[in-house]
Design a protein around this motif. Structure first.
Motif, PDB file in Angstrom:
ATOM      1  N   UNK A  11      62.420  22.570  10.135  1.00 27.34           N
ATOM      2  CA  UNK A  11      61.310  22.058  10.959  1.00 27.34           C
ATOM      3  C   UNK A  11      60.449  23.233  11.432  1.00 27.34           C
ATOM      4  N   UNK A  12      59.871  23.161  12.636  1.00 21.93           N
ATOM      5  CA  UNK A  12      59.001  24.266  13.070  1.00 21.93           C
ATOM      6  C   UNK A  12      59.787  25.460  13.572  1.00 21.93           C
ATOM      7  N   UNK A  13      60.800  25.211  14.374  1.00 23.62           N
ATOM      8  CA  UNK A  13      61.475  26.352  15.006  1.00 23.62           C
ATOM      9  C   UNK A  13      62.975  26.158  15.159  1.00 23.62           C
ATOM     10  N   UNK A  14      63.535  25.176  14.433  1.00 16.86           N
ATOM     11  CA  UNK A  14      64.992  24.951  14.519  1.00 16.86           C
ATOM     12  C   UNK A  14      65.763  25.907  13.611  1.00 16.86           C
ATOM     13  N   UNK A  15      66.949  26.276  14.061  1.00 18.58           N
ATOM     14  CA  UNK A  15      67.877  27.006  13.210  1.00 18.58           C
ATOM     15  C   UNK A  15      69.156  26.207  13.023  1.00 18.58           C
ATOM     16  N   UNK A  16      69.513  25.972  11.747  1.00 18.00           N
ATOM     17  CA  UNK A  16      70.858  25.500  11.419  1.00 18.00           C
ATOM     18  C   UNK A  16      71.584  26.710  10.835  1.00 18.00           C
ATOM     19  N   UNK A 131      75.609  28.154  20.200  1.00 19.13           N
ATOM     20  CA  UNK A 131      75.402  27.627  21.546  1.00 19.13           C
ATOM     21  C   UNK A 131      74.336  26.535  21.627  1.00 19.13           C
ATOM     22  N   UNK A 132      73.799  26.096  20.479  1.00 17.59           N
ATOM     23  CA  UNK A 132      72.844  24.989  20.474  1.00 17.59           C
ATOM     24  C   UNK A 132      71.644  25.267  21.355  1.00 17.59           C
ATOM     25  N   UNK A 169      71.613  30.590  18.551  1.00 14.36           N
ATOM     26  CA  UNK A 169      71.077  29.442  19.273  1.00 14.36           C
ATOM     27  C   UNK A 169      70.299  28.529  18.338  1.00 14.36           C
ATOM     28  N   UNK A 170      69.811  27.415  18.874  1.00 16.34           N
ATOM     29  CA  UNK A 170      69.239  26.357  18.051  1.00 16.34           C
ATOM     30  C   UNK A 170      67.752  26.454  17.760  1.00 16.34           C
ATOM     31  N   UNK A 171      67.055  27.356  18.444  1.00 13.10           N
ATOM     32  CA  UNK A 171      65.603  27.433  18.241  1.00 13.10           C
ATOM     33  C   UNK A 171      65.079  28.868  18.313  1.00 13.10           C
ATOM     34  N   UNK A 172      63.969  29.087  17.617  1.00 16.71           N
ATOM     35  CA  UNK A 172      63.245  30.358  17.722  1.00 16.71           C
ATOM     36  C   UNK A 172      62.216  30.216  18.852  1.00 16.71           C
ATOM     37  N   UNK A 173      62.655  30.478  20.075  1.00 20.14           N
ATOM     38  CA  UNK A 173      61.796  30.358  21.258  1.00 20.14           C
ATOM     39  C   UNK A 173      61.624  31.718  21.944  1.00 20.14           C
TER      40      UNK A 173
END
Ligand code: ZN
Ligand code: FE
Length: 241
Positions: A11-16, A131-132, A169-173
């Motif tokens: 998606x835009x900024x999710x990491x699996x 850590x989601x 973690x779960x997002x590139x923020x």
């Protein structure tokens, strides 16, 4: 041999994350928002997905569960607290029921706040924690379901992880989180120094995740907050940022 970990941007900024335990050949995918990217990433490496691991129920972490399960016959693993909200769940884990993964094991850390059932998978031997949306690089998740008290307690639990633990973690923020952190604490040299690296990486579209727990302890305003009250204030400011 250590656990192999492959970051899969979705998606835009999710990491699996694809995890392969080399002794058993088991392959897990952490928080697949969609199925196609993870299935391809596994196939490209000749890996067969045997497990889905979910940190929490949000669609952008579980949206790929059912399609991956029907494509591979894998086992879906998620928090017992949220079993009724995890699509296709087969195995419930909790602090009392760790996740055995071939020759290794993930301890489960119950970290509610972002959602009420949120967990982290901590591979102690591998020094890796998934850590989601609870702890982000220089940030933390929004309190969609829990209270500041809950999330503060979850931060204190995560703070106990050794400094050399990699935080996945779960997002590139990170860019947005870091700019907020600099504004909050302009005199913090560790944050400024870290942001030089973050700007350089993002300019090349490189990930800033994972980070080390040691650097989070020095630069993450939500881990630096000394008590619930100040934690709640920082969280409220970030919500308006
Ligand atoms: Zn979430
Ligand atoms: Fe998310």
């Amino acid at each position: 041999m250590a656990l192999e970990i492959v970051q899969v941007p979705l998606l835009t900024d999710n990491y699996a994350y694809l995890l392969r335990e080399p002794k058993s050949g088991l392959v897990g995918i952490v928080d697949p928002s969609v199925a196609a990217g993870p299935l391809k990433a596994a196939e490209d490496r000749g890996w067969a997905i045997s497990h889905v691991l979910n940190t929490h129920h949000h669609w952008d972490h579980t949206g790929g569960n059912l399609e991956i399960k029907s494509a591979t016959g894998c086992t879906v693993v998620g928090p017992s607290y949220d079993a009724d909200r995890i699509p296709g769940i087969d195995q419930e884990v909790s602090e009392d029921a760790p996740f055995k993964f071939g020759a290794t094991e993930a301890e489960i850390i119950f970290i509610p706040g972002h959602t009420l059932g949120h967990i982290a998978f901590w591979f102690r031997k591998e020094k890796a924690a998934f850590v989601g949306d609870t702890l982000f690089a220089m940030g933390c998740g929004r309190l969609f379901e829990g209270t500041p008290e809950m999330m503060f307690a979850s931060m204190q639990k995560l703070k106990k992880l050794p400094d050399d633990t990699k935080i996945y973690c779960g997002h590139e923020y990170t860019l947005n989180n870091g700019e907020f952190a600099m504004g909050l604490d302009p005199g913090n040299a560790a944050i400024k120094e870290r942001m030089d690296d973050v700007y350089a990486r993002r300019a090349e579209s490189l990930p800033t995740v994972p980070s080390f727990m040691g650097e989070e302890k020095k630069t993450n305003p939500f881990l630096l907050a000394p008590d619930v009250k100040s934690f709640a204030e920082v969280r409220a400011k970030k919500d308006r940022y």
